[in-house]
Design a protein around this motif. Sequence first.
Motif, PDB file in Angstrom:
ATOM      1  N   VAL A  54       0.850  -1.185   0.000  1.00  0.00           N
ATOM      2  CA  VAL A  54       0.000   0.000   0.000  1.00  0.00           C
ATOM      3  C   VAL A  54       0.887   1.238   0.000  1.00  0.00           C
ATOM      4  O   VAL A  54       2.012   1.213   0.521  1.00  0.00           O
ATOM      5  CB  VAL A  54      -0.949  -0.010   1.225  1.00  0.00           C
ATOM      6  CG1 VAL A  54      -0.164   0.037   2.529  1.00  0.00           C
ATOM      7  CG2 VAL A  54      -1.979   1.093   1.154  1.00  0.00           C
ATOM      8  N   GLN A  55       0.399   2.305  -0.601  1.00  0.00           N
ATOM      9  CA  GLN A  55       1.154   3.556  -0.628  1.00  0.00           C
ATOM     10  C   GLN A  55       1.044   4.271   0.712  1.00  0.00           C
ATOM     11  O   GLN A  55       0.064   4.082   1.450  1.00  0.00           O
ATOM     12  CB  GLN A  55       0.620   4.451  -1.740  1.00  0.00           C
ATOM     13  CG  GLN A  55       0.893   3.926  -3.135  1.00  0.00           C
ATOM     14  CD  GLN A  55       0.493   4.918  -4.211  1.00  0.00           C
ATOM     15  OE1 GLN A  55      -0.289   5.838  -3.969  1.00  0.00           O
ATOM     16  NE2 GLN A  55       1.039   4.747  -5.401  1.00  0.00           N
ATOM     17  N   PRO A  56       2.005   5.106   1.030  1.00  0.00           N
ATOM     18  CA  PRO A  56       1.892   5.917   2.250  1.00  0.00           C
ATOM     19  C   PRO A  56       0.582   6.698   2.265  1.00  0.00           C
ATOM     20  O   PRO A  56       0.160   7.253   1.241  1.00  0.00           O
ATOM     21  CB  PRO A  56       3.104   6.851   2.154  1.00  0.00           C
ATOM     22  CG  PRO A  56       4.104   6.075   1.365  1.00  0.00           C
ATOM     23  CD  PRO A  56       3.295   5.318   0.348  1.00  0.00           C
ATOM     24  N   GLY A  69       0.138 -16.973  15.431  1.00  0.00           N
ATOM     25  CA  GLY A  69      -0.182 -17.329  14.062  1.00  0.00           C
ATOM     26  C   GLY A  69       1.008 -17.062  13.164  1.00  0.00           C
ATOM     27  O   GLY A  69       2.034 -16.548  13.609  1.00  0.00           O
ATOM     28  N   GLN A  70       0.841 -17.407  11.895  1.00  0.00           N
ATOM     29  CA  GLN A  70       1.889 -17.089  10.945  1.00  0.00           C
ATOM     30  C   GLN A  70       1.795 -15.606  10.611  1.00  0.00           C
ATOM     31  O   GLN A  70       0.801 -14.969  10.900  1.00  0.00           O
ATOM     32  CB  GLN A  70       1.752 -17.946   9.680  1.00  0.00           C
ATOM     33  CG  GLN A  70       0.874 -17.376   8.561  1.00  0.00           C
ATOM     34  CD  GLN A  70      -0.576 -17.211   8.922  1.00  0.00           C
ATOM     35  OE1 GLN A  70      -1.037 -17.700   9.947  1.00  0.00           O
ATOM     36  NE2 GLN A  70      -1.305 -16.504   8.082  1.00  0.00           N
ATOM     37  N   GLY A  71       2.806 -15.029  10.063  1.00  0.00           N
ATOM     38  CA  GLY A  71       2.796 -13.600   9.778  1.00  0.00           C
ATOM     39  C   GLY A  71       2.173 -13.273   8.435  1.00  0.00           C
ATOM     40  O   GLY A  71       2.047 -14.112   7.541  1.00  0.00           O
ATOM     41  N   THR A  72       1.781 -12.015   8.316  1.00  0.00           N
ATOM     42  CA  THR A  72       1.315 -11.484   7.038  1.00  0.00           C
ATOM     43  C   THR A  72       2.086 -10.202   6.771  1.00  0.00           C
ATOM     44  O   THR A  72       2.214  -9.356   7.659  1.00  0.00           O
ATOM     45  CB  THR A  72      -0.217 -11.269   7.049  1.00  0.00           C
ATOM     46  OG1 THR A  72      -0.652 -10.867   5.743  1.00  0.00           O
ATOM     47  CG2 THR A  72      -0.672 -10.254   8.077  1.00  0.00           C
ATOM     48  N   LEU A  73       2.617 -10.069   5.573  1.00  0.00           N
ATOM     49  CA  LEU A  73       3.525  -8.973   5.258  1.00  0.00           C
ATOM     50  C   LEU A  73       2.759  -7.726   4.854  1.00  0.00           C
ATOM     51  O   LEU A  73       1.902  -7.759   3.966  1.00  0.00           O
ATOM     52  CB  LEU A  73       4.475  -9.389   4.127  1.00  0.00           C
ATOM     53  CG  LEU A  73       5.457  -8.326   3.631  1.00  0.00           C
ATOM     54  CD1 LEU A  73       6.405  -7.899   4.750  1.00  0.00           C
ATOM     55  CD2 LEU A  73       6.244  -8.853   2.437  1.00  0.00           C
ATOM     56  N   VAL A  74       3.117  -6.626   5.498  1.00  0.00           N
ATOM     57  CA  VAL A  74       2.593  -5.308   5.151  1.00  0.00           C
ATOM     58  C   VAL A  74       3.748  -4.459   4.651  1.00  0.00           C
ATOM     59  O   VAL A  74       4.746  -4.300   5.358  1.00  0.00           O
ATOM     60  CB  VAL A  74       1.927  -4.639   6.365  1.00  0.00           C
ATOM     61  CG1 VAL A  74       1.561  -3.188   6.057  1.00  0.00           C
ATOM     62  CG2 VAL A  74       0.698  -5.420   6.800  1.00  0.00           C
ATOM     63  N   THR A  75       3.616  -3.939   3.451  1.00  0.00           N
ATOM     64  CA  THR A  75       4.649  -3.091   2.872  1.00  0.00           C
ATOM     65  C   THR A  75       4.028  -1.748   2.521  1.00  0.00           C
ATOM     66  O   THR A  75       3.069  -1.684   1.748  1.00  0.00           O
ATOM     67  CB  THR A  75       5.256  -3.719   1.609  1.00  0.00           C
ATOM     68  OG1 THR A  75       5.769  -5.013   1.921  1.00  0.00           O
ATOM     69  CG2 THR A  75       6.390  -2.839   1.068  1.00  0.00           C
ATOM     70  N   VAL A  76       4.572  -0.688   3.115  1.00  0.00           N
ATOM     71  CA  VAL A  76       4.094   0.660   2.848  1.00  0.00           C
ATOM     72  C   VAL A  76       5.185   1.378   2.069  1.00  0.00           C
ATOM     73  O   VAL A  76       6.235   1.710   2.612  1.00  0.00           O
ATOM     74  CB  VAL A  76       3.755   1.413   4.145  1.00  0.00           C
ATOM     75  CG1 VAL A  76       3.144   2.782   3.815  1.00  0.00           C
ATOM     76  CG2 VAL A  76       2.815   0.595   5.010  1.00  0.00           C
ATOM     77  N   SER A  77       4.911   1.591   0.810  1.00  0.00           N
ATOM     78  CA  SER A  77       5.942   2.165  -0.052  1.00  0.00           C
ATOM     79  C   SER A  77       5.288   2.798  -1.269  1.00  0.00           C
ATOM     80  O   SER A  77       4.254   2.322  -1.757  1.00  0.00           O
ATOM     81  CB  SER A  77       6.915   1.077  -0.496  1.00  0.00           C
ATOM     82  OG  SER A  77       7.844   1.575  -1.436  1.00  0.00           O
TER      83      SER A  77
END
Length: 128
Positions: free
Chosen positions: A11-13, A119-127
Amino acid sequence: VQLQASGGGLVQPGGSLRLSCAASGITSDDYAIGWFRQAAGKAREGVREGVSCIRRSDGLTHYKDSVKGRFTISRDSADNTVYLQMNSLKPEDTGVYYCAAELGEPTMHLSEGVYDAWGQGTLVTVSS
């Protein structure tokens, strides 16, 4: 106890994401669900910082200072799912997000050491 996290993405900033944590195998209402994140630079150290938590019995919530006013944790009692609505996301919110359960008289501390199941992780990328 099993926890299934989902909802991560790119997701974008300034954008928003909603994470979900589906819990199963917990036999009482005496627990809390917490969200933690591990930044890319912290992966080798194994450090996960607490972001927010919610107590199942009464919905009491707690937030890390840096996410107050931007993140909202909530629960759906019907299906034992906890949500983390993340708004106004910043690049420093980037990381792998994990949900965890603190069982039996939860302390509501955002410290990974008090949580009993992950739980297992879920990746969040803010860029941009």
